[in-house]
Scaffold this motif. Sequence first.
Motif: not given
Length: 212
Positions: A28-29, A31-32, A34-35, A38-39, A60-61, A64, A68
């Motif tokens: 995810l680092t 991949r803005p 994707e972040r 997810l947000g 990993r997700t 994440r 959140l």
Amino acid sequence: MTADFLDATRTFYDAVAFDYADQFRAELTNRPVERAVLGVFAERVGAGGEVADLGCGPGRTTGRLAALGLSVFGLDLSESMLAIARRENPELRFVQGSMLELETTDGALDGVLCWYSSIHTPDDRLPALFREFGRVLRPGGQLLLAFQVGDVARRHENPWGHPVTLDFLRRRPEQMTALLADAGFTLYSSTVREPDAGLGELSPQAFLLAER
């Protein structure tokens, strides 16, 4: 047929789990989009919402979503993947199982994440899969579905030298949106980004956020 594709998927990921987890350690680092997606999912579910990360892989997700503010657990077919997920996220719950037959009561969840985990489900099984997602979600519950866009599957043979093969199925957002509607979902957003050659991607990436 169901047992065949489930067995093939489990065998593949049991074989590659540790190489896969190492290769995508920081997935995810860079991949803005994707972040961000997810947000949005986490915000629509709401703080403390009960969420299942289905096909969680190395977790990993799952981690994440927990960061959140969601109350999340992970499910996967592969015990090897789950071993990594438990090691890296000891505070979270991870269970083995099939997302086609969830051991979750009707309407128990506020959210379902299916992050590139429907890509091994045959086309004729997608309606049943999405109905199962709808079954475990409360009215107003959120579903986030991620997948590669396209019409032709990509076959992975002997990854990292392991003697296993698996097809990664690509779909069209409009195809998936129609199937979700048939299963009782209303689309909230559809996001598609172009492939990033620097990340080794060959096809666009799609993210559908829908409400039961």
